[in-house]
Design a protein around this motif. Structure first.
Motif, mmCIF file in Angstrom:
data_model
loop_
_atom_site.group_PDB
_atom_site.id
_atom_site.type_symbol
_atom_site.label_atom_id
_atom_site.label_comp_id
_atom_site.label_asym_id
_atom_site.label_seq_id
_atom_site.Cartn_x
_atom_site.Cartn_y
_atom_site.Cartn_z
ATOM 1 N N GLU A 200 0.874 -1.229 0.068
ATOM 2 C CA GLU A 200 -0.127 -0.149 0.067
ATOM 3 C C GLU A 200 0.906 1.281 -0.038
ATOM 4 N N CYS B 162 -9.921 4.760 -1.057
ATOM 5 C CA CYS B 162 -11.092 5.770 -1.226
ATOM 6 C C CYS B 162 -12.268 5.567 -0.067
ATOM 7 N N THR C 49 -20.903 5.772 3.846
ATOM 8 C CA THR C 49 -22.005 4.891 4.264
ATOM 9 C C THR C 49 -21.588 3.326 3.907
ATOM 10 N N VAL D 244 3.967 0.691 -5.452
ATOM 11 C CA VAL D 244 4.430 -0.282 -6.490
ATOM 12 C C VAL D 244 4.722 0.598 -7.841
ATOM 13 N N ARG E 186 -4.514 7.435 -7.259
ATOM 14 C CA ARG E 186 -5.401 7.201 -8.556
ATOM 15 C C ARG E 186 -5.369 8.158 -9.710
ATOM 16 N N ILE F 170 -18.549 0.289 -2.207
ATOM 17 C CA ILE F 170 -17.527 -0.713 -1.250
ATOM 18 C C ILE F 170 -18.339 -2.241 -1.599
HETATM 19 C C1 LIG Z 1 -16.188 10.851 -2.343
HETATM 20 C C2 LIG Z 1 -16.584 9.536 -2.275
HETATM 21 C C3 LIG Z 1 -17.658 9.007 -1.593
HETATM 22 C C4 LIG Z 1 -17.856 7.752 -1.650
HETATM 23 N N1 LIG Z 1 -19.270 7.280 -0.968
HETATM 24 C C5 LIG Z 1 -19.331 5.815 -0.930
HETATM 25 C C6 LIG Z 1 -20.244 5.495 0.050
HETATM 26 O O1 LIG Z 1 -20.862 5.987 1.004
HETATM 27 N N2 LIG Z 1 -20.321 4.072 0.176
HETATM 28 C C7 LIG Z 1 -19.821 3.278 -0.854
HETATM 29 O O2 LIG Z 1 -20.005 1.906 -0.878
HETATM 30 N N3 LIG Z 1 -18.813 3.775 -1.736
HETATM 31 C C8 LIG Z 1 -18.522 4.969 -1.816
HETATM 32 N N4 LIG Z 1 -17.708 5.550 -2.390
HETATM 33 C C9 LIG Z 1 -17.046 4.572 -3.356
HETATM 34 C C10 LIG Z 1 -16.052 3.827 -2.545
HETATM 35 O O3 LIG Z 1 -15.048 4.471 -1.901
HETATM 36 C C11 LIG Z 1 -15.004 3.072 -3.535
HETATM 37 O O4 LIG Z 1 -15.774 2.146 -4.485
HETATM 38 C C12 LIG Z 1 -14.232 1.675 -2.956
HETATM 39 O O5 LIG Z 1 -13.601 2.555 -1.788
HETATM 40 C C13 LIG Z 1 -13.055 1.349 -3.868
HETATM 41 O O6 LIG Z 1 -12.080 0.498 -3.185
HETATM 42 P P1 LIG Z 1 -11.123 -0.126 -3.994
HETATM 43 O O7 LIG Z 1 -10.332 -0.948 -3.088
HETATM 44 O O8 LIG Z 1 -11.506 -0.566 -5.268
HETATM 45 O O9 LIG Z 1 -9.890 1.254 -4.647
HETATM 46 P P2 LIG Z 1 -9.339 2.241 -3.556
HETATM 47 O O10 LIG Z 1 -10.073 2.442 -2.520
HETATM 48 O O11 LIG Z 1 -8.799 3.474 -4.559
HETATM 49 O O12 LIG Z 1 -7.829 1.305 -3.140
HETATM 50 C C14 LIG Z 1 -7.022 1.167 -3.899
HETATM 51 C C15 LIG Z 1 -5.683 1.452 -2.904
HETATM 52 O O13 LIG Z 1 -4.409 1.209 -3.565
HETATM 53 C C16 LIG Z 1 -3.503 2.078 -3.282
HETATM 54 N N5 LIG Z 1 -2.522 2.400 -4.405
HETATM 55 C C17 LIG Z 1 -2.806 3.058 -5.470
HETATM 56 N N6 LIG Z 1 -1.502 3.201 -6.389
HETATM 57 C C18 LIG Z 1 -0.682 2.209 -5.512
HETATM 58 C C19 LIG Z 1 0.490 1.848 -6.097
HETATM 59 N N7 LIG Z 1 1.170 2.223 -7.046
HETATM 60 N N8 LIG Z 1 1.358 1.104 -4.890
HETATM 61 C C20 LIG Z 1 0.741 0.684 -3.718
HETATM 62 N N9 LIG Z 1 -0.449 0.963 -3.656
HETATM 63 C C21 LIG Z 1 -1.377 1.839 -4.492
HETATM 64 C C22 LIG Z 1 -4.342 3.258 -2.754
HETATM 65 O O14 LIG Z 1 -3.637 4.285 -2.167
HETATM 66 C C23 LIG Z 1 -5.503 2.670 -2.114
HETATM 67 O O15 LIG Z 1 -5.249 2.350 -0.590
HETATM 68 C C24 LIG Z 1 -17.277 6.828 -2.332
HETATM 69 C C25 LIG Z 1 -16.297 7.256 -3.116
HETATM 70 C C26 LIG Z 1 -15.804 8.642 -2.938
HETATM 71 C C27 LIG Z 1 -14.511 9.087 -3.813
#
Ligand SMILES: Cc1cc2nc3c(=O)[nH]c(=O)nc-3n(C[C@H](O)[C@H](O)[C@H](O)COP(=O)(O)OP(=O)(O)OC[C@H]3O[C@@H](n4cnc5c(N)ncnc54)[C@H](O)[C@@H]3O)c2cc1C
Length: 480
Positions: free
Chosen positions: A32, A40, A57, A247, A422, A464
Motif C-alpha cells: 500500500e 477511497c 456509508t 508499487v 488514483r 464498497i
Molecule cells: C467521495 C466519495 C464518496 C463515496 N461514498 C461511498 C459510500 O458512501 N459508500 C460506498 O459504498 N462507496 C462509496 N464510494 C466508493 C468507494 O469508496 C469505492 O468504490 C471503494 O472504496 C473503492 O475501493 P477499491 O479498493 O476498489 O479502490 P481504492 O479505495 O482506491 O483502493 C486502492 C488502494 O491502492 C493504493 N494504491 C494506488 N496505487 C498504488 C501503488 N502504485 N502502489 C501501492 N498502492 C497503491 C491506494 O492508496 C488505495 O489505498 C465513495 C467514493 C468517493 C470518492
C-alpha cells in the motif's frame, strides 16, 4: 520472502481479498502506497476529530449480500447502526425522506408527489434490484478461464439471472417515460440519486444498475468509528500489510511476479491488483501489456468523475432525521452535478463526535481536468469559490451560523492523487452507461496468467459492496 499472493492496494477490495485468502491458509502480502488502510474508504485525523475521507456509508448488509457475508466470513467486530431514512433529499421546494420500509416510503412519496403512481414504479425498481443482486452473485467466475468453469456457468441459476438482461439495455428514463412521470423535481431527485450510485444520469443509466442504485438507501448503515473502524476491522485480519510501499514496476517472471516498490522487491506466485485500470499502463515494461490497458474498452477516463470535498465539524443536533442528506442546488462552481451529499457522524459515536460536535463530510462530482495543472493561486481561488457556495447553502438548509462551521478542510482531484495515487484523481469507478457494451462490463480479464484485477474499475464495479463482492468472487474462483 515469497508469498502465494501479493495484493496491490489496501482499499476495500484489496483488504477483503487479502483477509479472505489468509483465512483460507494462503500467505498474502498487501503493498500500500499510503501510510494507512482504506483507499477511497479511508479517513484522516485532525484537531482530535476523525474525518471520513471519501466513502461514508455502508450498504449491501442485507442477508446474503456482500458486506453481510464479509462480516460473517471474517467475524468482523463492527458496531453498525441502520440509518432510516437512509437518505434525505432536500429539494428546492420540499424535503423527501427515503424510508427503509416500503409502505412508509410509498406514503412519503404520495404525500410529496400526489400525482404519480409510485407503487408501480418502485415495485418494478425493487424487483429489478433483487434480480440484479442475483445476477452479480451468480456471474462469479468471470472471466471463464477453463472448460470446467464454462460448463459450471450454464446452470439453472445462471439462466434465471439471464432473464434480467433486458434491464441492461433500457434506461431508467425510458422506464420513467413509460410510466408518464414528468414532474421535474421528481426527475431531478432520481437523477441526483443515480449520480451518487451509478455515477450517471437517468437518460444513460441502464435500468438494471439504476434500480440497484435507487435501492441502496434502504440498506444504509453507519459504522461507529466511521471508515477508520471499517478499514481497520478488515486490516486486522491481514498479517502482512506493507504501508508506504508504492508499487513502481511489475515484472512477470517464470515463478510468478517480482513487484518493485520504493522500498524493495517482493515476490509472489500470483498477483492481484486493485488499483484503477489506468494506473497499470506505467507499471509494465512490455508494450503489449501497456497496449492492453491503453485499449481496454472501459478505459476512457474523460467519462469518469472525480470529487470535490469539504470536511468540517458542526454543533451536534439530535433532532436531525438522518445522517445522510443530498441537498439540491443550482450548478456549483467548478463542479458538475446539481447536488452535494452531506454525511454526518452519529451523535452517539464517542470516537468521532466529540466536544458536542458532529464531523461532516461533503462531496460532489467534478471533472479532474478542471483542477489539474493550475497555478497555485488559481487552484486555491477555485477551491474557495466552490466551498463558499456549498457552505452557504449548508448554513441555510441546516440553520447554522458562520461560527458553527469549524475545522474546515477542502479536497479536490489533486487530494485523491496525493492520498490514493488514483490516475488523475478519478474516483467512484466507471459510470454505468447504456453506451457501453454490457459484455465489456462483465469481462474483467487480465493480459497475464496468474495476474488478476479487482476494485471499482472492474466487474462488478462501484461502491464498497461491489468491490467486496469482486474480492469474494475471486477468492472463491481461486480456491475451488
Ligand atoms: C467521495 C466519495 C464518496 C463515496 N461514498 C461511498 C459510500 O458512501 N459508500 C460506498 O459504498 N462507496 C462509496 N464510494 C466508493 C468507494 O469508496 C469505492 O468504490 C471503494 O472504496 C473503492 O475501493 P477499491 O479498493 O476498489 O479502490 P481504492 O479505495 O482506491 O483502493 C486502492 C488502494 O491502492 C493504493 N494504491 C494506488 N496505487 C498504488 C501503488 N502504485 N502502489 C501501492 N498502492 C497503491 C491506494 O492508496 C488505495 O489505498 C465513495 C467514493 C468517493 C470518492
Amino acid at each position: 520472502m515469497e508469498y502465494d499472493y501479493i495484493v496491490i492496494g489496501a482499499g476495500s477490495a484489496g483488504l477483503s481479498f487479502a483477509a479472505l485468502m489468509e483465512k483460507k491458509g494462503h500467505s498474502v502480502a498487501v503493498l500500500e502506497a499510503h501510510s494507512i488502510p482504506g483507499g477511497c474508504s479511508s479517513y484522516f485525523e485532525r484537531d482530535g476529530f476523525i474525518f471520513d475521507a471519501g466513502a461514508t456509508t455502508l450498504s449491501g448488509l442485507k442477508k446474503g449480500r456482500p458486506l453481510y457475508n464479509l462480516i460473517q466470513q471474517l467475524d468482523l467486530k463492527l458496531e453498525l447502526t441502520n440509518i432510516d431514512p437512509g437518505i434525505v433529499s432536500i429539494l428546492p421546494s420540499q424535503t423527501v425522506n427515503r424510508f427503509k420500509n416500503f409502505d412508509q416510503w410509498m406514503e412519503e412519496l404520495k404525500t410529496k408527489f400526489p400525482d404519480i403512481d409510485h407503487r408501480t414504479l418502485w415495485t418494478k425498481f425493487l424487483k429489478i434490484e433483487n434480480q440484479g443482486w442475483n445476477l452479480s452473485t451468480t456471474f462469479k467466475n468471470i472471466p471463464l478461464r477453463s472448460f470446467k468453469k464454462i460448463s459450471s456457468f450454464f446452470n439453472f441459476k445462471t439462466l434465471g439471472a439471464v432473464g434480467t438482461l433486458p434491464a441492461l439495455l433500457k434506461s431508467v428514463d425510458q422506464e420513467l417515460i413509460s410510466q408518464k412521470i414528468t414532474d421535474p423535481e421528481y426527475l431531478s431527485m432520481i437523477d441526483e440519486m443515480l449520480f451518487i450510485t451509478a455515477q450517471n444520469n437517468r437518460q444513460d443509466t441502464p435500468l438494471l444498475m439504476g434500480s440497484m442504485g435507487l435501492g441502496y438507501p434502504d440498506d444504509t448503515f453507519y459504522a461507529t468509528g466511521g471508515m477508520k473502524a471499517f478499514a481497520h476491522a478488515i486490516a486486522s485480519n491481514c498479517s502482512n500489510i506493507f504501508y508506504r510501499n508504492k508499487v513502481q514496476k511489475i515484472v512477470p517472471v517464470v515463478s510468478g511476479f517480482e513487484v518493485v516498490t520504493n522500498k524493495g522487491v517482493y515476490k509472489s506466485k500470483k498477483l492481484i491488483s486493485t488499483i484503477p485500470l489506468w494506473n497499470h499502463v506505467d507499471l509494465f515494461e512490455d508494450q503489449k501489456i501497456k497496449d492492453f490497458y491503453l485499449n481496454y474498452p472501459a478505459l476512457n477516463p474523460d467519462e469518469c468523475w472525480s470529487a470535490f470535498m469539504i470536511y468540517l465539524t458542526i454543533p451536534t443536533d439530535r433532532n436531525r432525521s438522518s445522517l445522510y442528506y443530498q441537498i439540491h442546488t443550482d450548478v456549483i462552481p467548478h463542479c458538475d452535478t446539481r447536488s452535494f451529499f452531506v454525511s454526518l457522524s452519529h451523535p452517539d459515536d464517542k470516537v468521532r463526535s466529540i466536544n458536542g460536535r458532529q464531523v461532516v463530510t461533503i462531496s460532489t462530482h467534478t471533472r479532474a481536468n478542471v483542477w489539474l495543472g493550475l497555478e497555485i493561486d488559481d487552484y486555491k481561488k477555485k477551491k474557495a469559490e466552490s466551498a463558499e457556495y456549498i457552505l452557504n447553502i449548508l448554513k441555510d438548509k441546516f440553520q447554522l451560523q458562520d461560527n458553527d462551521l469549524q475545522n474546515i478542510v477542502t479536497g479536490s482531484p489533486k487530494s485523491f492523487i496525493k492520498y490514493t495515487n488514483r490516475y488523475n484523481g478519478l474516483v467512484g469507478g466507471i459510470p454505468h452507461s447504456l453506451k457501453r457494451n454490457p459484455m465489456d462490463f462483465l469481462i474483467a480479464k487480465s493480459p497475464i496468467e496468474n495476474f488478476y484485477m479487482l476494485g471499482d474499475t472492474q466487474f462488478p464495479g462501484q461502491g464498497i459492496a461491489a468491490v467486496v463482492l469482486g474480492a469474494q468472487n475471486l477468492t472463491e474462483y481461486l480456491t475451488n
